[in-house]
Design a protein around this motif. Structure first.
Motif, PDB file in Angstrom:
ATOM      1  N   ASN A 109      10.768  -0.243 -10.712  1.00  0.00           N
ATOM      2  CA  ASN A 109      11.123  -1.423 -11.494  1.00  0.00           C
ATOM      3  C   ASN A 109       9.801  -2.092 -11.891  1.00  0.00           C
ATOM      4  O   ASN A 109       8.744  -1.468 -11.778  1.00  0.00           O
ATOM      5  CB  ASN A 109      12.070  -2.363 -10.728  1.00  0.00           C
ATOM      6  CG  ASN A 109      11.498  -2.829  -9.397  1.00  0.00           C
ATOM      7  OD1 ASN A 109      10.288  -2.989  -9.239  1.00  0.00           O
ATOM      8  ND2 ASN A 109      12.365  -3.041  -8.411  1.00  0.00           N
ATOM      9  N   ARG A 110       9.842  -3.318 -12.353  1.00  0.00           N
ATOM     10  CA  ARG A 110       8.623  -3.965 -12.834  1.00  0.00           C
ATOM     11  C   ARG A 110       7.724  -4.476 -11.706  1.00  0.00           C
ATOM     12  O   ARG A 110       6.665  -5.042 -11.962  1.00  0.00           O
ATOM     13  CB  ARG A 110       8.987  -5.118 -13.774  1.00  0.00           C
ATOM     14  CG  ARG A 110       9.675  -4.675 -15.071  1.00  0.00           C
ATOM     15  CD  ARG A 110       8.731  -3.949 -15.991  1.00  0.00           C
ATOM     16  NE  ARG A 110       9.420  -3.397 -17.164  1.00  0.00           N
ATOM     17  CZ  ARG A 110       8.803  -2.787 -18.179  1.00  0.00           C
ATOM     18  NH1 ARG A 110       7.490  -2.640 -18.146  1.00  0.00           N
ATOM     19  NH2 ARG A 110       9.494  -2.307 -19.195  1.00  0.00           N
ATOM     20  N   ARG A 111       8.130  -4.251 -10.462  1.00  0.00           N
ATOM     21  CA  ARG A 111       7.333  -4.741  -9.336  1.00  0.00           C
ATOM     22  C   ARG A 111       7.008  -3.679  -8.294  1.00  0.00           C
ATOM     23  O   ARG A 111       6.112  -3.885  -7.478  1.00  0.00           O
ATOM     24  CB  ARG A 111       8.070  -5.895  -8.628  1.00  0.00           C
ATOM     25  CG  ARG A 111       8.289  -7.124  -9.473  1.00  0.00           C
ATOM     26  CD  ARG A 111       8.971  -8.229  -8.693  1.00  0.00           C
ATOM     27  NE  ARG A 111      10.186  -7.767  -8.025  1.00  0.00           N
ATOM     28  CZ  ARG A 111      11.361  -7.640  -8.647  1.00  0.00           C
ATOM     29  NH1 ARG A 111      11.479  -7.926  -9.924  1.00  0.00           N
ATOM     30  NH2 ARG A 111      12.417  -7.231  -7.979  1.00  0.00           N
ATOM     31  N   ALA A 112       7.727  -2.579  -8.277  1.00  0.00           N
ATOM     32  CA  ALA A 112       7.579  -1.595  -7.196  1.00  0.00           C
ATOM     33  C   ALA A 112       7.292  -0.202  -7.748  1.00  0.00           C
ATOM     34  O   ALA A 112       7.899   0.229  -8.737  1.00  0.00           O
ATOM     35  CB  ALA A 112       8.831  -1.566  -6.328  1.00  0.00           C
ATOM     36  N   LEU A 113       6.375   0.488  -7.081  1.00  0.00           N
ATOM     37  CA  LEU A 113       6.036   1.864  -7.424  1.00  0.00           C
ATOM     38  C   LEU A 113       6.726   2.824  -6.454  1.00  0.00           C
ATOM     39  O   LEU A 113       7.081   2.461  -5.333  1.00  0.00           O
ATOM     40  CB  LEU A 113       4.525   2.071  -7.334  1.00  0.00           C
ATOM     41  CG  LEU A 113       3.664   1.185  -8.243  1.00  0.00           C
ATOM     42  CD1 LEU A 113       2.197   1.329  -7.853  1.00  0.00           C
ATOM     43  CD2 LEU A 113       3.879   1.550  -9.698  1.00  0.00           C
ATOM     44  N   THR A 114       6.845   4.071  -6.885  1.00  0.00           N
ATOM     45  CA  THR A 114       7.468   5.084  -6.036  1.00  0.00           C
ATOM     46  C   THR A 114       6.746   5.215  -4.698  1.00  0.00           C
ATOM     47  O   THR A 114       7.367   5.351  -3.648  1.00  0.00           O
ATOM     48  CB  THR A 114       7.491   6.437  -6.763  1.00  0.00           C
ATOM     49  OG1 THR A 114       8.274   6.316  -7.956  1.00  0.00           O
ATOM     50  CG2 THR A 114       8.097   7.522  -5.892  1.00  0.00           C
ATOM     51  N   ILE A 115       5.425   5.164  -4.715  1.00  0.00           N
ATOM     52  CA  ILE A 115       4.658   5.315  -3.478  1.00  0.00           C
ATOM     53  C   ILE A 115       4.954   4.196  -2.483  1.00  0.00           C
ATOM     54  O   ILE A 115       4.871   4.394  -1.262  1.00  0.00           O
ATOM     55  CB  ILE A 115       3.148   5.402  -3.792  1.00  0.00           C
ATOM     56  CG1 ILE A 115       2.382   5.907  -2.565  1.00  0.00           C
ATOM     57  CG2 ILE A 115       2.602   4.076  -4.292  1.00  0.00           C
ATOM     58  CD1 ILE A 115       0.923   6.215  -2.841  1.00  0.00           C
TER      59      ILE A 115
END
Length: 208
Positions: A109-115
């Motif tokens: 989303n606009r705040r969280a990365l897959t890692i």
């Protein structure tokens, strides 16, 4: 054994093919939490075909998105919002292979990365990399990103034609274990994939 996360250095490096081979070899269940690009097919159906998985060994995706773009944008196009905090791996009484979407720094989303999701789970990662031009840079950057978040790495699985120098260079600079290499398979069939994986990889590396 702990669930294993399969992630890639980039999109299109062979991550899904490797995930299918590993799932079949371990007799595992398979889960891809977020799937975008359903308009062009889906990785889950390809893994099911290549690993010959019965329905009970496939965990349904938490988010199924139509457009073949990054999950954060695909979700916005579909009018939904991915909540990484709600993504909890399913309970499993046997091995579980979890395939990430794209590379490690792909936004959910606009705040969280897959890692960030992988770091929260704390499961060991098998990093899939191509053997062609650019792999040294992409693979070393991915390994540094994992190390910076203290994510355990089982090693690097390569997919593609033989490139001994690139593979050795990555191992020398990173200290990461080389798990093996899947060659290009044409045709890509379940039997050919199973045989290639058995010839190139040691299952003990994934069962620790």
């Amino acid at each position: 054994m702990s669930p294993i996360v399969v992630t890639g250095t980039d999109t299109g490096v062979g991550k899904t093919v490797f995930a299918a081979a590993l799932t079949a070899a371990l007799g595992a269940r398979y889960w891809k939490p977020v799937q975008s690009g359903l308009d062009e097919g889906g990785d889950t159906s390809e893994v099911a075909r290549l690993a010959r998985l019965p329905p009970e060994r496939i965990v349904p995706e938490a988010w199924r998105l139509r457009t073949p773009v990054s999950p954060h944008l695909a979700a916005e196009i579909d009018g939904v919002k991915i909540d990484p905090e709600a993504l909890a791996p399913p309970q499993s009484d046997g091995p579980l292979v979890i395939e990430g979407a794209g590379g490690l720094l792909v936004p959910l989303n606009r705040r969280a990365l897959t890692i960030d999701l992988f770091a929260r789970w704390g499961f060991p990662v098998a990093l899939v990399a191509r053997t062609g031009l650019g792999t040294i840079n992409h693979t070393l950057l991915s390994l540094e990103a994992l190390a910076s978040r203290r994510v355990a790495v089982l090693g690097v699985a390569f997919v593609g034609d033989a490139n001994d120098d690139s593979i050795a260079t990555i191992a020398a600079f990173s200290g990461a274990k080389v798990l093996g290499r899947l060659p290009r398979l044409d045709p890509l069939t379940p039997d050919a994939l199973r045989a290639a994986f058995a010839a190139a990889f040691d299952l003990a590396d994934f069962r620790s």
